[in-house]
Design an enzyme around this catalytic site. Structure first.
Site, mmCIF file in Angstrom:
data_model
loop_
_atom_site.group_PDB
_atom_site.id
_atom_site.type_symbol
_atom_site.label_atom_id
_atom_site.label_comp_id
_atom_site.label_asym_id
_atom_site.label_seq_id
_atom_site.Cartn_x
_atom_site.Cartn_y
_atom_site.Cartn_z
ATOM 1 C CD GLN A 144 -3.698 -4.331 6.405
ATOM 2 O OE1 GLN A 144 -3.818 -3.292 5.762
ATOM 3 N NE2 GLN A 144 -4.045 -5.495 5.912
ATOM 4 C CG ASP A 174 -10.054 -0.189 4.845
ATOM 5 O OD1 ASP A 174 -9.693 -0.688 3.768
ATOM 6 O OD2 ASP A 174 -9.343 -0.154 5.867
ATOM 7 C CE LYS A 219 -3.817 -2.443 2.166
ATOM 8 N NZ LYS A 219 -4.675 -2.718 3.313
HETATM 9 N N1 GUN Z 1 -6.978 -6.790 6.029
HETATM 10 C C1 GUN Z 1 -7.245 -7.564 4.937
HETATM 11 N N2 GUN Z 1 -7.839 -6.828 3.984
HETATM 12 C C2 GUN Z 1 -7.937 -5.575 4.465
HETATM 13 C C3 GUN Z 1 -8.460 -4.363 3.927
HETATM 14 O O1 GUN Z 1 -8.969 -4.281 2.795
HETATM 15 N N3 GUN Z 1 -8.366 -3.272 4.735
HETATM 16 C C4 GUN Z 1 -7.844 -3.323 5.987
HETATM 17 N N4 GUN Z 1 -7.819 -2.210 6.705
HETATM 18 N N5 GUN Z 1 -7.360 -4.438 6.512
HETATM 19 C C5 GUN Z 1 -7.416 -5.550 5.747
#
Ligand code: GUN
Length: 301
Positions: free
Chosen positions: A98, A121, A54
């Site tokens: 996350q 998200d 990311k």
């Molecule tokens: N953990 C696995 N996929 C995601 C996601 O799309 N966003 C976040 N914040 N954590 C994750």
């Protein structure tokens, strides 16, 4: 005939190039650089990789990434304090915590504390509600990426039978919701299956579009797939696989596999996403899109 590949990685590159142009335009017009705060708590190995991806993608797109790496012992209160300070910081346009968070941290409480205007998200209950009503601020990244994949490959969803395997808040539920919405990439007849579904294989086999997001390695096998179906694999499972090496000896190696048994399903499906190189790169791409959307929304106020 073997299925055609849905090249998520290639499409992600194309969309990222579009976003980069949009970011440059935004910066020129406003003199503001979009900024995304990414919070990683603890030592989950997969999360470390995702977060690094990311960060790299943000930098390549011209979006500032602010990384917060906190120890596993961080308390809910400390994490809440960080989230609140990011909420109050006008130079931060998006906040991503996350998941999963370490045991002992109240995940829902943390997600509920993120300013919904910065919730890239789309996990905040207010944003989940807006998505379900078809008037989203942000679309959740993985389902949004899958929808883009279908739309840009001109795969019709209208009137089709879509089956989603998995009912998570991150993928399964919002994926069902997007396929159900009115308009392009929606208008499907949606069924969500999960670990307690009876006759899951029979239901999956009725799908014109089958999305596997159940977190079980190679769960979907050829007998569960309708000939010609579009199969989207959201799984990322690390398994030990037995191979025969160049000396004819058996050994166990680490392998990344999806929720779909690719080798057998590709002989039945019409379209299929690979793992890796399918859905994963699109998730990160839509995160970039959402970070820019956040910056645009907050600047327009
Ligand atoms: N953990 C696995 N996929 C995601 C996601 O799309 N966003 C976040 N914040 N954590 C994750």
């Amino acid at each position: 005939m073997a299925a055609q590949i849905l090249d998520g990685k290639g499409l992600a590159q194309k969309i990222r190039a579009e976003i980069k142009v949009d970011v440059e335009k935004f910066v020129k017009e406003t003199n503001i650089q979009p900024a995304l705060a990414v919070v990683l708590v603890g030592d989950n190995e997969a999360s470390k990789v995702y977060v690094r991806n990311k960060e790299k993608a943000c930098n390549e797109a011209g979006i500032k990434s602010l990384m917060y790496r906190l120890p596993a012992e961080t308390s809910s209160e400390e994490l809440l304090k960080l989230v609140r300070s990011l909420n109050d910081d006008a130079s931060v346009h998006g906040i991503l915590v996350q998941l999963p968070l370490p045991d002992g941290i109240d995940e829902q409480k943390i997600l509920d504390a993120i300013d919904p205007e910065k919730d890239v998200d789309s996990f905040h209950p207010e944003n989940v509600g807006l998505v379900s009503q078809g008037r989203p601020r942000f679309l959740p990244c993985t389902p949004y990426g899958i929808q883009q994949l279908l739309v840009r490959y001109n795969i019709e969803t209208k009137g089709k039978r879509a089956v989603v395997i998995g009912r998570s808040d991150i993928v399964g539920k919002p994926m069902g919701m997007l396929l159900l919405q009115k308009g392009l990439g929606g208008d499907a007849t949606v069924t969500i299956c999960h670990s307690r579904t009876s006759n899951l294989g029979e239901i999956a086999k009725q799908a014109d579009i089958l999305v596997a997001a159940i977190g079980k390695p190679e769960f979907v096998t050829a007998d569960m797939v309708k000939p010609g179906a579009v199969v989207v694999d959201v799984g990322m499972n690390k398994i030990k696989k037995e191979i025969v090496d160049e000396n004819g000896e058996k050994k166990l190696v680490d392998k990344l596999v999806g929720d779909v048994d690719f080798d057998s399903v590709k002989e039945v499906a019409g379209w299929i996403t690979p793992v890796p190189g399918g859905v994963g790169p699109l998730t990160v791409t839509m995160l970039l899109h959402n970070a820019l959307t956040g910056a645009k929304r907050q600047t327009a106020k």
